[in-house]
Design an enzyme around this catalytic site. Sequence first.
Site, short mmCIF file in Angstrom:
data_model
loop_
_atom_site.label_atom_id
_atom_site.label_comp_id
_atom_site.label_asym_id
_atom_site.label_seq_id
_atom_site.Cartn_x
_atom_site.Cartn_y
_atom_site.Cartn_z
N ASP A 224 0.81 -1.22 0.00
CA ASP A 224 0.00 0.00 0.00
C ASP A 224 0.85 1.28 0.00
OD1 ASP A 224 -2.75 1.20 0.61
OD2 ASP A 224 -1.57 2.02 2.25
N GLU A 289 1.78 -0.35 -4.94
CA GLU A 289 0.86 0.72 -5.29
C GLU A 289 1.54 2.07 -5.18
OE1 GLU A 289 -3.16 3.04 -3.88
OE2 GLU A 289 -1.54 2.56 -2.53
C1 GLC Z 1 -3.90 3.37 -0.46
C2 GLC Z 1 -5.20 2.64 -0.33
C3 GLC Z 1 -6.25 3.59 0.14
C4 GLC Z 1 -5.85 4.12 1.50
C5 GLC Z 1 -4.44 4.73 1.46
C6 GLC Z 1 -3.91 4.90 2.84
O1 GLC Z 1 -3.93 4.34 -1.44
O2 GLC Z 1 -5.54 2.01 -1.54
O3 GLC Z 1 -7.52 3.01 0.20
O4 GLC Z 1 -6.75 5.09 1.92
O5 GLC Z 1 -3.53 3.91 0.78
O6 GLC Z 1 -3.60 3.66 3.42
#
Ligand code: GLC
Length: 563
Positions: A224, A289
């Site tokens: 994440d 991500e």
């Molecule tokens: C990422 C997740 C999102 C979350 C953020 C903070 O972007 O996909 O849903 O709010 O991280 O953890």
Amino acid sequence: MLHAQTFLFLIGGIILCSAEEKTSTEWWRNNFIYQIYPLSFKDSTGDGVGDLNGITSKLEHIADIGASALWISPIYVSPMVDFGYDITNFTDIDPVFGNLDDFSKLVTKAKSLGLKVLLDFVPNHSSDKCSWFTKSIQKIKPYDEYYIWKDAKIVNGTRQPPNNWLGAFQGSAWEWNEQRQQYYYHAFAVGQPDLNYRNPQLNEEMKNVLRFWLNRGVDGFRVDAIHYLIEDSRFLDEPKIANTGLPDTDAGTLEHIYTCNQKTTYDIVKTWRDVLDASPGPKKVFLTEAYTSIDYLMEYYKYGSNLPMNFMFMEDLRANSTALEFKYKIDRYLNRIPNGQSANWVVGNHDKFRVATRFGPKRADQLTMIATILPGVAIIYNGDEIGMENNIISWEETVDPAGCNAGPERYNTTSRDPARTPFQWDDTVSAGFSTNTKTWLPIHPNYKTLNLAAQKLAPASHYKVLKKLSALKKYPAVKDGSTEIIVVGYNVLGIVRRLPGKSHVVLLINFNDSMTVVDAASWMNIPDKMNVYTASVHSNIQVGESINTNEINLPPAASVILT
Ligand code: GLC
Ligand code: CA
């Protein structure tokens, strides 16, 4: 002595060998990965919230649509400020979802169906209710340095945050703590303090989190918000971007040169890769991500990310993009993938509007078709396989901090709730998601007609298209063929995959909202007669029909795959 020819042959042999070996050990190659948002997938207890036993009861569906793996968004102990992305215990299950035994049952059943299980790894922050944070406030070692603490800046005798950094959910990224008499940094909500990766003990702790889940049979992780991991230690103000049209509280007004994409982040990723590689059994996959530039994105491959998630369908391309823009973005990305690495295509996720809403219901199948015919992994968000649409959520019903913190005037541009409503299984109570009529987010009112059960019966449906697509990923030309992206005539996108001796696979997408006739045979150098393999639901093009490719009638916004 070796002859030059023999030598070349040997090298050729070695290269061939290692490429083949890669394909056979990297099980995710040319496959589908299916994202489950656990709060909204299936409720087994009747409390209106999805849970692990619910997921386990629906694993057959994931196998049925031909995915190779499921990635489950966070299921750990959490106060749910950011719906699981704020974690108090990284190695236990939140009671709302079940317990570790339920998780084991899920893994066992998934494996029996041939599915791999991936978890969400959230390294950037914990919850402010995490015991590490409580101890950090009290300056108990080693926790005192697990977070980013800074003294206040005193301006004209008043206390101010150390710099101008803004959190992704509006307002200063710094929160004052009375007890410690310092500010802590949070890239996201106030309840999500950032962890400090300059402290080696903290990273050891996080590596143990990875090991904990690997020992419980997990096949990899989606990492994440990785580009937020480390901040520049000078803590300088970030430059302002002129004329964004956004309020000063919005992080979009700053250029994140000190809070994102810091070089040392990549070194930390490598330390996690080593943990994954030390785990026995099938090779473990790492999806990272980062909403970032193509340069920063490609860098992740070098440090052990297998699939740095490609968000071009959400960030760079939209409903009014032309076929030429699609061609440019796709070519640019494919041309940058390092040798031997795999591309990937994210069609939707829990942070963006539904694909059927972003591109309109008529074009709901197009992006999945592109993600399928192109080389690499297609990443599908639950509900997109039936073309689920954004639900309208009122200000009063809004629960997402990204929406709530933006206020009643702006929440509908920032809230992620509309894409997170429960999965529409059938036309019974709460769409078959729950026996409870009240669910954590309201069910989309279109569930009576838009649901999985109906799509299984319908002659043409998004579900049926998707099943064909996952089968197509296994076609030789789609796995190993060459790739050409061609703008066919005016605003029609063509993609052709060729492999000598095998059937060509061709995708045509009409970007015009009117009937368009194209001579695809000439533009694309494909056979004069091909068969319809699958077509977008609203196109009314018949599957199996034989087509003269030198004069194809493409209905408005239609997409069709020919073999
Ligand atoms: C990422 C997740 C999102 C979350 C953020 C903070 O972007 O996909 O849903 O709010 O991280 O953890
Ligand atoms: Ca960080």
